[in-house]
Each structure stands twice: as C-alpha cells, then as structure tokens.
Write an enzyme that holds these catalytic residues in place. Structure first.
Site, PDB file in Angstrom:
ATOM      1  N   LYS A   1       2.359  11.939   2.145  1.00 10.84           N
ATOM      2  CA  LYS A   1       2.849  12.158   0.781  1.00 10.84           C
ATOM      3  C   LYS A   1       3.228  13.625   0.620  1.00 10.84           C
ATOM      4  O   LYS A   1       2.466  14.520   1.022  1.00 10.84           O
ATOM      5  CB  LYS A   1       1.747  11.793  -0.217  1.00 10.84           C
ATOM      6  CG  LYS A   1       2.174  11.851  -1.682  1.00 10.84           C
ATOM      7  CD  LYS A   1       1.014  11.446  -2.584  1.00 10.84           C
ATOM      8  CE  LYS A   1       1.449  11.315  -4.035  1.00 10.84           C
ATOM      9  NZ  LYS A   1       0.317  10.901  -4.911  1.00 10.84           N
TER      10      LYS A   1
ATOM     11  N   SER B   1       1.608   7.115  -8.047  1.00 13.12           N
ATOM     12  CA  SER B   1       2.660   8.015  -7.637  1.00 13.12           C
ATOM     13  C   SER B   1       2.931   8.027  -6.141  1.00 13.12           C
ATOM     14  O   SER B   1       3.975   8.514  -5.709  1.00 13.12           O
ATOM     15  CB  SER B   1       2.318   9.444  -8.079  1.00 13.12           C
ATOM     16  OG  SER B   1       1.139   9.892  -7.426  1.00 13.12           O
TER      17      SER B   1
ATOM     18  N   SER C   1      -3.135   6.436  -8.076  1.00 15.78           N
ATOM     19  CA  SER C   1      -1.891   6.613  -7.316  1.00 15.78           C
ATOM     20  C   SER C   1      -1.912   6.144  -5.875  1.00 15.78           C
ATOM     21  O   SER C   1      -0.872   6.129  -5.227  1.00 15.78           O
ATOM     22  CB  SER C   1      -1.479   8.078  -7.323  1.00 15.78           C
ATOM     23  OG  SER C   1      -0.798   8.351  -8.511  1.00 15.78           O
TER      24      SER C   1
HETATM   25  N1  GLN Z   1      -0.476   6.879 -13.039  1.00 10.34           N
HETATM   26  C1  GLN Z   1      -1.394   7.945 -13.299  1.00 10.34           C
HETATM   27  C2  GLN Z   1      -0.649   9.118 -13.898  1.00 10.34           C
HETATM   28  O1  GLN Z   1       0.477   8.958 -14.169  1.00 10.34           O
HETATM   29  C3  GLN Z   1      -2.120   8.321 -12.052  1.00 10.34           C
HETATM   30  C4  GLN Z   1      -1.346   9.218 -11.171  1.00 10.34           C
HETATM   31  C5  GLN Z   1      -2.117   9.653  -9.965  1.00 10.34           C
HETATM   32  O2  GLN Z   1      -3.132   9.049  -9.606  1.00 10.34           O
HETATM   33  N2  GLN Z   1      -1.651  10.721  -9.360  1.00 10.34           N
HETATM   34  O3  GLN Z   1      -1.180  10.159 -14.099  1.00 10.34           O
END
Ligand code: GLN
Length: 512
Positions: free
Chosen positions: A73, A155, A179
């Site tokens: 990532k 994400s 994410s």
């Molecule tokens: N969907 C969550 C957010 O938008 C989690 C994102 C993440 O875990 N980086 O913050």
C-alpha cells in the site's frame, strides 16, 4: 494459484523467483484497467528476484517469503519507489512518478526484504487512507475485480484487488477503522488487522496515530499468518509498538483445526436493521458451521456499538488534522509559490491545491473538534465514548474467546453510489470501527457469495472474527478452522483472477 507458503518453499528448493516475478508483472500489466497499482518498477522487481535466485545458487538459506511477489500500500515508505499516499500533495507536479522518495524503508518493508520477499509495486488507496471505496484516490479509482463497475472497498482497495485478481500473492495494507477488513470482504480475500502496537508503524505515513495498524492481505488464512509473522514484533523505532515478542501464528495451523469448546460471541448489535439479508445469512451460516463442529455460540451485547461511528469520526479526524499539518508545501511534495506571496499564502495555496475534497473535509472536522470551546463537547466526549466501547469488549471477553460478526452491512457497492453523501459512506463502517477503537485484532475472511441478479453478478461476502488484545494466535487458529468449515461452499473464482498469468504459475507442476 498456489499458496504463498508453497511458492516460498519451492523457491527455496530451486524454483526461479524471477519466473514468479515475471508472472506477477505480466498479470499487473494485463489488468492495469483495475487501477490497483500506482507504481510498478519492473527492473527493480526483477533485480530483487535475481538477487534471491543468486543467493540460493550460492548456497545461502532463504527467508520465509523467498521469491514471493508482494504488493505494498502506497502509504508505506519505500526507499526505491515513490511514496504518495495517493495524494497530489506528496508529488511535485501531480504525477505519481514525481512523488516523494523517502530516504528510508518502513520497518515492515525492511522485514519483508529480510525474508526475501519481492516488492512488486505500490498499490492505490484512498488519499491518506481516508475512505471506504478507493474513490478518494488523488489519481484514479480502483475497480473491484469481481465487477469493474463496483468499488473494491477502501482504503486499501489496491492491495485487496491485487490479491483478489491474482496480481500478487500477498499484499500489505493498513487499517485505521476497517481499511484492511472491508476491502478484503468486498474483494473476496483474507485481510487481517493486528492489535494496536503489534506491528511497527515506523515508516507508515500517519493518518490517526492511536488507531493505525499495518496488516496482511492473502488468499487464505495460513498465507495471511505467514505474512503477519514476518512483520509482527517489537521495534525500538516505534514507541507505541509492544516490546513483547510476537508469538508465531503460522506454524501449526495445518493440524490445529478444532473449534471444540471454543466460545464464539455473537454480538446482537451487529445484526440489526441495515444489514443486507444475504450478508446476514452468510455470516449466520458460518456461525452454524462452527456450532456443528463443537463451538459454543454465545449471544452477547456490546451496548455502545451505536456510538462507534461518531466516536471514530471525531477521534480519527482530530488526529488527522494534527498529523497532516506537516504537509505544508515546504518540506514535501507540492509547492504553490506565487510571486509576492508570503509564507501563509504558500501554505494555503499548496494545501488548497494538493489535498483532495475528503482530506480537506477531515482536516476541517478534526480542527473543529479540537478547537477551544468545542474540545470538551466533541473530542473529549469521543475519548470517553471510546473508553466505553473498550469496556464493552473487555466485559464480553470474560464470556467468550472470539466474536463472529459481519464486516460490512452490504457487499461491494457501485462506484459513485455513495460519493455525494459522505455520511452514508461513514455509516457503512459501523462493524469495523469498534475493534479499531478498542485496539483489538480482527480478521475478515470470505464466507460465501451473493446470488447473481439481472443487475449484479456474484459478489463475495466476508465475515469478521475479533479476538482480545494480542490474541493473534487464537484469532488465526479460529479463522483457519472456520475457513476449513466453509471450504465446501463451492465459491466461484474471481473473474479477473481467471485471466491472471500469475494464478496459473506453478499450476502445471512447479517449474512447468
Ligand atoms: N473507512 C474509514 C475512514 O474512512 C477507515 C479508513 C481506514 O481504516 N484507513 O476513515
């Protein structure tokens, strides 16, 4: 596709790491329309693979991930590739290739190199990991390998898509509020979020420092455990990383598959209105299979679950607003400097142009929650609610060993479906946020697929297991057992995977 553990074993035994790497590179190229990768450096990947092959020929012992192509990532610092966080803010001219080049590797990257993994490329994500659909990438969205009109989740959508489509055997993602787990569920792969402090965050670009963790994506639980073992453990460069050695999780999974007597908590708050009936049925079927195999299902309550979304979106945005202050147009990436402008204007213009809409929204929300006059009403209350959520888990884990829940209320939604309504997007994180707020390890694994309809093809469904803090060995053992209990579901293969060269690699007999 052969497993990563088998591939590593074969490479240690003489199979060409270069050939495996070429298969992955070709697959990535063939499937570039998925948008899973931001940066792939063919020469660097091949050089890593040749070095592994050379070292084997010289009689050196190779590591646990010998020759296994891994996607990273692009929120993790890698010294031989740009690190952009999918943000134009970290590029000089808006292109990935002009992205920030860190002078060092993240600790997890060092560990992968030490295990002879092949870092195949940097994957796409929501900008600074803020999102649940990958549509917030500053460059381009990722498409779901099961249906290109749908989101892969976010994400870490690029990492999930890479493994699902067979572009790499493994991938690293990060999870602040879901994410890793949610994109794993949307793409039909295994994704695991370690306990907070189990894996070093050194070299991870911070989103919300009290929540961020790095974890593995893989095709099955045993491969996820193999990758977890490579990255877990103490690191003096991250003071929030536990000093206790990590217990290996991969060994013994083959034989230790009993769930007899295991107490599996089913939290009632995770099965309420808004949960898609097909998702509910698949998760309940997983629970039933565990019960048939001798586990004891225990109905439990986590009463403060309903505060999870509000609590998370205050704490995460507050921390993000502070963490992202370092991107100011001076030290990294984009700088918008107009003649006659002062330093304040340089900051404002650079940040105004460099950050995307969602990142700006989060910075504003977080700054507001932390501002004098509102701090007590928002940030402080969110911290109190976080303690209640933690206490819920603490109490429940006196009665159960693990919990089984859905990952996401729905299967993968369409690209564009939620982009105009950030609140709906946030609400869909309801089942992943609490374990993040409590710092607990959790894993998402496939538990079935939806029925195809006229306007939707078959889509994967994931279930989530949550364990107590630092209970990764129990979590992996349980997930591995459940994976076996579900192995006869006859899940169809991911359509994009069927087209991947890497997925055939080794299939005709190793070396064939
Ligand atoms: N969907 C969550 C957010 O938008 C989690 C994102 C993440 O875990 N980086 O913050």
């Amino acid at each position: 596709m052969i497993s990563a553990r088998r591939l590593a074993q074969e490479v240690r035994g003489g199979l060409s790491a270069e050939a495996a790497t070429i298969a992955a590179l070709e697959s990535i190229e063939e499937q570039s329309a998925l948008g899973a990768f931001l940066h792939v450096d063919r020469d660097s990947a091949l050089a890593q693979a040749r070095a592994v092959d050379r070292r084997r020929s010289a009689g050196e012992a190779l590591g646990t991930l010998a020759g296994v192509p891994i996607a990273i990532k692009d929120l993790l610092a890698t010294r031989d590739a740009p690190t952009t966080c999918a943000s134009k803010m970290l590029t000089r001219d808006g292109r990935v290739e002009s992205g920030w080049r860190p002078p060092y590797d993240a600790s997890v990257i060092e560990r992968l190199r030490a295990e002879d993994a092949i870092l195949i490329g940097k994957t796409n994500l929501d900008e600074f990991a803020m999102g649940s659909s990958n549509e917030n990438s500053g460059f381009y969205p990722v498409r779901n390998p099961w249906d290109p009109s749908r989101a892969p989740g976010g994400s870490s959508g690029g990492s999930a898509a890479s493994v699902a489509a067979g572009l790499s055997w493994l991938a690293l993602g990060t999870d602040t509020g879901g994410s890793i787990r949610q994109p794993a569920a949307f793409c039909g792969v295994v994704g695991m979020k370690p306990s907070y402090g189990r894996v070093s965050r050194y070299g991870l670009v911070a989103f919300a420092s009290s929540l961020d963790v790095i974890g593995p994506f893989a095709n099955d639980v045993a491969d996820a455990a193999l990758l977890f073992d490579a990255i877990a453990g103490p690191d003096s460069r991250d003071s929030t990383c536990s000093a206790r050695a990590a217990t290996p999780c991969h060994q013994g999974l083959e034989t230790d598959t009993s769930v007899q007597g295991l107490r599996v908590g089913i939290p009632e708050e995770y099965f309420q209105a808004g949960l898609d009936p097909q998702v509910e049925a698949a998760v309940r079927r997983a629970a039933d299979r565990m019960a048939q195999a001798g586990a004891k299902l225990v109905p439990i309550s986590l009463p403060h679950t309903r505060y999870g979304v509000a609590t998370y979106y205050l704490i995460a945005t507050a921390e993000a607003s502070s963490n992202l202050a370092r991107f100011d147009g001076v030290r990294f990436g984009l700088r918008v400097e107009e003649p006659g402008s002062d330093l304040g204007q340089l900051y404002a213009k650079s940040r105004g142009r460099g950050f995307g809409r969602e990142v700006k929204r989060r910075i504003m929300l977080g700054t507001y929650a932390l501002s004098a006059g509102y701090y007590d009403a928002y940030y402080k209350r969110a911290q109190l609610a976080r303690a209640l959520i933690q206490q819920d888990f603490h109490t429940a884990f006196e009665q159960v060993d693990v919990m089984l829940t859905p990952v996401s209320p729905t299967p993968a939604f369409r690209l564009g479906e939620k982009t105009d309504d950030p609140l709906t997007m946030y609400l869909a994180d309801v089942y992943t946020l609490p374990a993040s707020l409590a710092g607990l390890p959790a894993i998402s694994l496939p538990c079935g697929v939806t029925q195809a309809t006229d306007d939707a093809p078959v889509l994967p469904i994931g279930c989530q297991l949550i364990a107590g803090a630092m209970q990764e060995p129990l979590l992996f053992r349980t997930a591995n057992a459940l994976e076996r209990l579900l192995s006869d579901l006859g899940t169809p293969p991911c359509p994009a995977r069927e087209r991947s060269r890497a997925s055939d690699f080794g299939a005709a007999g190793i070396g064939g």
